[in-house]
Motif scaffolding. Structure first.
Motif, short mmCIF file in Angstrom:
data_model
loop_
_atom_site.label_atom_id
_atom_site.label_comp_id
_atom_site.label_asym_id
_atom_site.label_seq_id
_atom_site.Cartn_x
_atom_site.Cartn_y
_atom_site.Cartn_z
N UNK A 131 0.83 -1.21 0.00
CA UNK A 131 0.00 0.00 0.00
C UNK A 131 0.87 1.26 0.00
N UNK A 132 1.93 1.22 0.79
CA UNK A 132 2.83 2.38 0.90
C UNK A 132 3.71 2.56 -0.32
N UNK A 133 4.22 1.47 -0.86
CA UNK A 133 5.25 1.58 -1.89
C UNK A 133 4.76 1.44 -3.31
N UNK A 134 3.69 0.69 -3.52
CA UNK A 134 3.22 0.41 -4.87
C UNK A 134 1.97 1.21 -5.21
N UNK A 135 1.06 1.31 -4.27
CA UNK A 135 -0.20 1.98 -4.53
C UNK A 135 -0.02 3.50 -4.55
N UNK A 136 0.77 4.02 -3.62
CA UNK A 136 1.02 5.46 -3.58
C UNK A 136 1.94 5.86 -4.73
N UNK A 137 1.57 6.88 -5.46
CA UNK A 137 2.37 7.43 -6.57
C UNK A 137 2.73 6.38 -7.62
N UNK A 138 1.83 5.43 -7.83
CA UNK A 138 2.01 4.41 -8.87
C UNK A 138 3.35 3.67 -8.79
N UNK B 79 6.55 -5.49 -13.49
CA UNK B 79 6.65 -5.81 -12.07
C UNK B 79 5.70 -4.98 -11.20
N UNK B 80 5.51 -3.72 -11.52
CA UNK B 80 4.61 -2.88 -10.73
C UNK B 80 3.16 -3.35 -10.87
N UNK B 81 2.65 -3.58 -12.09
CA UNK B 81 1.28 -4.12 -12.18
C UNK B 81 1.13 -5.48 -11.50
N UNK B 82 2.18 -6.29 -11.51
CA UNK B 82 2.12 -7.58 -10.80
C UNK B 82 1.99 -7.35 -9.30
N UNK B 83 2.69 -6.36 -8.78
CA UNK B 83 2.57 -6.02 -7.36
C UNK B 83 1.20 -5.42 -7.06
N UNK B 84 0.64 -4.65 -7.99
CA UNK B 84 -0.72 -4.14 -7.82
C UNK B 84 -1.70 -5.30 -7.70
N UNK B 85 -1.50 -6.31 -8.54
CA UNK B 85 -2.39 -7.48 -8.51
C UNK B 85 -2.27 -8.22 -7.18
N UNK B 86 -1.05 -8.33 -6.66
CA UNK B 86 -0.86 -8.96 -5.36
C UNK B 86 -1.55 -8.14 -4.27
N UNK B 87 -1.39 -6.83 -4.32
CA UNK B 87 -2.06 -5.95 -3.37
C UNK B 87 -3.57 -6.12 -3.44
N UNK B 88 -4.13 -6.16 -4.62
CA UNK B 88 -5.58 -6.34 -4.79
C UNK B 88 -6.03 -7.69 -4.25
#
Length: 94
Positions: A26-33, A46-55
């Protein structure tokens, strides 16, 4: 064994680990994309993959909506350290 039709996997992790990961993502991937991780990303996927993990974590955890979320994160961090140790434990104690 046949592949699932939707090509999804199931990951089983400790709830405390999930809460700590959720907070970190939430802090590192969701904030400021994900700009906080720009120096560590090798590929733009890698960032969209981390977004998917966060979701995925958000869809199964109740803690993020709890009134005492911060306390729960602190308790989860303590549980993770107790179970696995700290990544930086003992550094600088030479």
């Amino acid at each position: 064994m046949a592949e699932p039709a939707n090509d999804e996997i199931t990951l089983v992790i400790d709830r405390s680990v999930a809460v700590v990961l959720f907070e970190f993502l939430s802090r590192t991937v969701d904030d400021a994309d994900g700009e906080a991780l720009i120096d560590y990303v090798e590929d733009e996927a890698e960032i969209p993959a981390l977004w998917a993990l966060l979701a995925g974590l958000e869809s199964v955890l109740t803690e993020p909506m709890a009134e005492d979320y911060e306390r729960r994160v602190l308790a989860a961090r303590e549980a993770v350290i107790k179970r696995f140790g700290g990544a930086f434990s003992g550094k600088g104690d030479d």
